[in-house]
Design a protein around this motif. Structure first.
Motif, PDB file in Angstrom:
ATOM      1  N   GLU A  76       0.942  -0.992  -0.017  1.00 21.45           N
ATOM      2  CA  GLU A  76       0.141   0.001   0.035  1.00 21.45           C
ATOM      3  C   GLU A  76       0.965   1.490  -0.068  1.00 21.45           C
ATOM      4  OE1 GLU A  76      -3.003   2.249   2.994  1.00 21.45           O
ATOM      5  OE2 GLU A  76      -2.625   0.294   3.500  1.00 21.45           O
ATOM      6  N   PRO A  77       0.418   2.163  -0.849  1.00 25.39           N
ATOM      7  CA  PRO A  77       1.359   3.501  -0.833  1.00 25.39           C
ATOM      8  C   PRO A  77       1.661   4.015   0.552  1.00 25.39           C
ATOM      9  CG  PRO A  77      -0.203   3.440  -2.542  1.00 25.39           C
ATOM     10  CD  PRO A  77      -0.600   2.209  -1.679  1.00 25.39           C
ATOM     11  N   GLY A  78       2.809   4.415   0.783  1.00 24.44           N
ATOM     12  CA  GLY A  78       2.947   5.028   2.043  1.00 24.44           C
ATOM     13  C   GLY A  78       3.182   4.174   3.301  1.00 24.44           C
ATOM     14  N   VAL A  79       3.018   2.859   3.241  1.00 24.04           N
ATOM     15  CA  VAL A  79       2.740   2.067   4.395  1.00 24.04           C
ATOM     16  C   VAL A  79       3.828   0.836   3.983  1.00 24.04           C
ATOM     17  CG1 VAL A  79       1.218   0.278   5.801  1.00 24.04           C
ATOM     18  CG2 VAL A  79       0.472   2.522   4.715  1.00 24.04           C
ATOM     19  N   VAL A  80       4.611   0.454   5.116  1.00 21.08           N
ATOM     20  CA  VAL A  80       5.378  -0.700   5.198  1.00 21.08           C
ATOM     21  C   VAL A  80       5.143  -1.545   6.366  1.00 21.08           C
ATOM     22  CG1 VAL A  80       7.263   0.128   3.695  1.00 21.08           C
ATOM     23  CG2 VAL A  80       7.446   0.542   6.334  1.00 21.08           C
ATOM     24  N   VAL A  81       5.178  -3.130   6.310  1.00 14.91           N
ATOM     25  CA  VAL A  81       4.810  -3.715   7.500  1.00 14.91           C
ATOM     26  C   VAL A  81       6.169  -4.580   8.008  1.00 14.91           C
ATOM     27  CG1 VAL A  81       3.404  -5.755   8.213  1.00 14.91           C
ATOM     28  CG2 VAL A  81       2.473  -3.781   6.540  1.00 14.91           C
ATOM     29  N   GLN A  82       6.464  -4.189   9.244  1.00 16.89           N
ATOM     30  CA  GLN A  82       7.422  -5.105   9.986  1.00 16.89           C
ATOM     31  C   GLN A  82       6.845  -6.457  10.391  1.00 16.89           C
ATOM     32  OE1 GLN A  82       9.727  -2.912  13.150  1.00 16.89           O
ATOM     33  NE2 GLN A  82       9.199  -4.703  14.297  1.00 16.89           N
ATOM     34  N   GLY A  83       7.412  -7.686  10.177  1.00 19.45           N
ATOM     35  CA  GLY A  83       6.814  -8.753  10.025  1.00 19.45           C
ATOM     36  C   GLY A  83       7.412  -9.456  11.592  1.00 19.45           C
ATOM     37  N   SER A  84       8.488  -8.976  12.125  1.00 17.11           N
ATOM     38  CA  SER A  84       9.082  -9.497  13.362  1.00 17.11           C
ATOM     39  C   SER A  84       8.790  -8.633  14.305  1.00 17.11           C
ATOM     40  CB  SER A  84      10.635  -9.722  13.210  1.00 17.11           C
ATOM     41  OG  SER A  84      11.109 -10.378  14.531  1.00 17.11           O
ATOM     42  N   SER A  85       8.192  -9.171  15.647  1.00 14.58           N
ATOM     43  CA  SER A  85       7.851  -8.374  16.664  1.00 14.58           C
ATOM     44  C   SER A  85       8.762  -8.239  17.906  1.00 14.58           C
ATOM     45  CB  SER A  85       6.570  -8.939  17.305  1.00 14.58           C
ATOM     46  OG  SER A  85       6.734 -10.315  17.766  1.00 14.58           O
ATOM     47  N   ASN A  86       9.795  -8.878  17.767  1.00 16.43           N
ATOM     48  CA  ASN A  86      11.016  -8.664  18.827  1.00 16.43           C
ATOM     49  C   ASN A  86      11.994  -7.622  18.156  1.00 16.43           C
ATOM     50  OD1 ASN A  86      11.797 -11.064  17.246  1.00 16.43           O
ATOM     51  ND2 ASN A  86      11.909 -12.160  19.095  1.00 16.43           N
ATOM     52  N   VAL A  87      13.068  -8.418  17.685  1.00 15.35           N
ATOM     53  CA  VAL A  87      14.279  -7.662  16.883  1.00 15.35           C
ATOM     54  C   VAL A  87      13.442  -7.607  15.604  1.00 15.35           C
ATOM     55  CG1 VAL A  87      16.461  -7.991  15.890  1.00 15.35           C
ATOM     56  CG2 VAL A  87      16.101  -8.853  18.192  1.00 15.35           C
ATOM     57  N   PRO A  88      13.753  -6.308  14.695  1.00 14.54           N
ATOM     58  CA  PRO A  88      12.802  -6.126  13.549  1.00 14.54           C
ATOM     59  C   PRO A  88      13.630  -6.771  12.221  1.00 14.54           C
ATOM     60  CG  PRO A  88      13.718  -4.343  14.444  1.00 14.54           C
ATOM     61  CD  PRO A  88      13.911  -5.207  15.413  1.00 14.54           C
ATOM     62  N   GLY A  89      14.836  -7.210  12.521  1.00 14.01           N
ATOM     63  CA  GLY A  89      15.730  -7.923  11.685  1.00 14.01           C
ATOM     64  C   GLY A  89      17.048  -8.089  11.814  1.00 14.01           C
ATOM     65  N   LEU A  90      17.445  -8.887  11.238  1.00 14.78           N
ATOM     66  CA  LEU A  90      19.025  -9.268  11.518  1.00 14.78           C
ATOM     67  C   LEU A  90      19.890  -8.770  10.004  1.00 14.78           C
ATOM     68  CD1 LEU A  90      19.070 -13.069  12.543  1.00 14.78           C
ATOM     69  CD2 LEU A  90      18.530 -10.750  13.779  1.00 14.78           C
ATOM     70  N   LEU A  91      20.511  -7.910  10.268  1.00 15.98           N
ATOM     71  CA  LEU A  91      21.053  -7.067   8.972  1.00 15.98           C
ATOM     72  C   LEU A  91      22.658  -6.992   9.186  1.00 15.98           C
ATOM     73  CD1 LEU A  91      18.608  -3.918   8.524  1.00 15.98           C
ATOM     74  CD2 LEU A  91      18.730  -6.248   7.446  1.00 15.98           C
ATOM     75  N   ASP A  92      23.598  -7.924   9.037  1.00 15.25           N
ATOM     76  CA  ASP A  92      24.836  -8.080   9.081  1.00 15.25           C
ATOM     77  C   ASP A  92      25.305  -7.424   8.038  1.00 15.25           C
ATOM     78  OD1 ASP A  92      24.471  -9.617  11.472  1.00 15.25           O
ATOM     79  OD2 ASP A  92      24.975 -11.575  10.694  1.00 15.25           O
ATOM     80  N   VAL A  93      26.643  -6.880   8.243  1.00 18.97           N
ATOM     81  CA  VAL A  93      27.283  -6.250   6.846  1.00 18.97           C
ATOM     82  C   VAL A  93      28.705  -6.357   6.973  1.00 18.97           C
ATOM     83  CG1 VAL A  93      25.417  -4.228   7.158  1.00 18.97           C
ATOM     84  CG2 VAL A  93      27.624  -3.963   8.560  1.00 18.97           C
ATOM     85  N   GLY A  94      29.357  -5.997   5.788  1.00 20.52           N
ATOM     86  CA  GLY A  94      30.830  -6.324   5.945  1.00 20.52           C
ATOM     87  C   GLY A  94      31.608  -5.542   4.557  1.00 20.52           C
ATOM     88  N   ARG A  95      32.480  -5.216   4.553  1.00 19.14           N
ATOM     89  CA  ARG A  95      33.243  -4.503   3.358  1.00 19.14           C
ATOM     90  C   ARG A  95      33.301  -5.508   2.262  1.00 19.14           C
ATOM     91  NH1 ARG A  95      38.227  -4.503   1.399  1.00 19.14           N
ATOM     92  NH2 ARG A  95      39.087  -2.658   0.266  1.00 19.14           N
ATOM     93  N   TYR A  96      33.082  -4.858   1.159  1.00 21.56           N
ATOM     94  CA  TYR A  96      32.984  -5.570  -0.171  1.00 21.56           C
ATOM     95  C   TYR A  96      34.518  -5.219  -0.809  1.00 21.56           C
ATOM     96  CZ  TYR A  96      32.223  -7.167  -5.050  1.00 21.56           C
ATOM     97  OH  TYR A  96      32.074  -8.032  -6.076  1.00 21.56           O
TER      98      TYR A  96
END
Length: 320
Positions: free
Chosen positions: A132-152
């Motif tokens: 829906e325009p203007g709306v995003v839904v977060q599916g996880s109710s504790n930690v919103p996400g796991l976003l591991d990162v690293g240099r490429y």
């Protein structure tokens, strides 16, 4: 570090909203009705606990935002749109800007690195939707996400550390990993089921298609000698950190959502198609991934509803 989220859809929208709520300096690039709604009403984040509105600067291109050397442009578009993003980046960002690939697939980082020197890869484990325009839904109710990162292409950097710190400020679990592409190749194996999940209704035949696609994927990675973390290590990383038991109805995954919105395109060329490419380069047949890629493209091109193909028929086609 300031953040510009390029593509405020399901993943990008949740990242942008959470960063804003965590006190980070955030701007977004969006398009169409989604952009106009964000400008007028803010970006609405829906969670199991309620709703929040992130009022963030939004534009259709980077030239209309404030992007400097202290900015990280978080690229959250589908893989087939990355080249277009880089045209915008080349016109409107300084040479030492940081680019972050918050995308599925393993081809985006190389595209970003053709234009800018400082690239950070991200493994996206974030249940989310945008229908829906203007709306995003977060599916996880504790930690919103796991976003591991690293240099490429590998190693760590102060920029990767700064990105991870900002994400943690937004409530995400984020670890800096020197072997980020090995983790992204494991995520690629998980995404090989996206096409089947979008094209076919749930059932044992669909599950069989997914299993066969992953078997091919594992075979081509082995033939190509590409490092990939084990399933066990990936399972250990995820653990029970993502709680989707209270998730509001979101439909299916990213490919399903593309079909549902009738966008006319899907990113399967960079998921199943990545396996097809590696198979051709290293002499490994990939009929399952070839078939799933083409099936998803047919549905996208005809604006067909997700789940409208028979998994049993696709399995029969493979046998023939």
């Amino acid at each position: 570090m300031r953040f510009v989220v390029y593509g405020a859809g399901a993943v990008g929208g949740v990242i942008a909203a959470r960063l804003h709520l965590g006190g980070e300096d955030v701007q977004v690039v969006a398009r169409g009705e989604h952009l106009s709604t964000i400008r007028e009403d803010g970006l609405r984040l829906v969670t199991a606990d309620g709703e929040s509105v992130a009022r963030v600067p939004a534009a259709g291109r980077l030239a209309d935002l404030d992007v400097g050397s202290d900015s990280a442009v978080v690229v959250a578009v589908k893989s087939h749109q990355t080249a277009g993003v880089m045209h915008d980046v080349a016109r409107s960002t300084p040479p030492d800007v940081t680019l972050v690939s918050a995308q599925n697939g393993v081809a985006n980082e190389a595209v970003l690195a053709r234009g800018r020197a400082h690239v950070v890869g991200m493994v996206v484990m974030l249940p989310a939707s945008h229908l829906e325009p203007g709306v995003v839904v977060q599916g996880s109710s504790n930690v919103p996400g796991l976003l591991d990162v690293g240099r490429y292409p590998g190693g760590t950097s102060e920029r990767a550390e700064a990105v991870a710190a900002g994400l943690r400020g937004g409530g995400f679990d984020s670890v800096v990993r020197p072997d980020i592409m090995a983790w992204k190749h494991r995520k690629l194996m998980m995404n090989l089921g996206n096409a089947a999940g979008a094209a076919c209704a749930p059932g044992p035949e669909r599950d069989r298609l997914v299993d066969l696609a992953v078997e091919e994927g594992e075979a081509v990675l082995a033939a190509a000698g590409i490092p990939v973390v084990s399933r066990a290590r990936d399972d250990e990383r995820r653990g029970d950190l993502l709680d989707t038991s209270r998730m509001r109805e979101r439909g299916g995954g990213s490919t399903w959502q593309s079909l549902r919105r009738g966008t006319g395109d899907v990113e399967v060329d960079y998921l199943n198609g990545e396996v097809s490419l590696l198979g051709r380069l290293h002499g490994v047949p990939t009929p399952v991934n070839d078939l799933l890629r083409d099936a998803a493209w047919r549905l996208a091109a005809t604006r067909a509803e997700p789940g409208s193909l028979s998994a049993a028929d696709l399995l029969e086609e493979l046998e023939l």
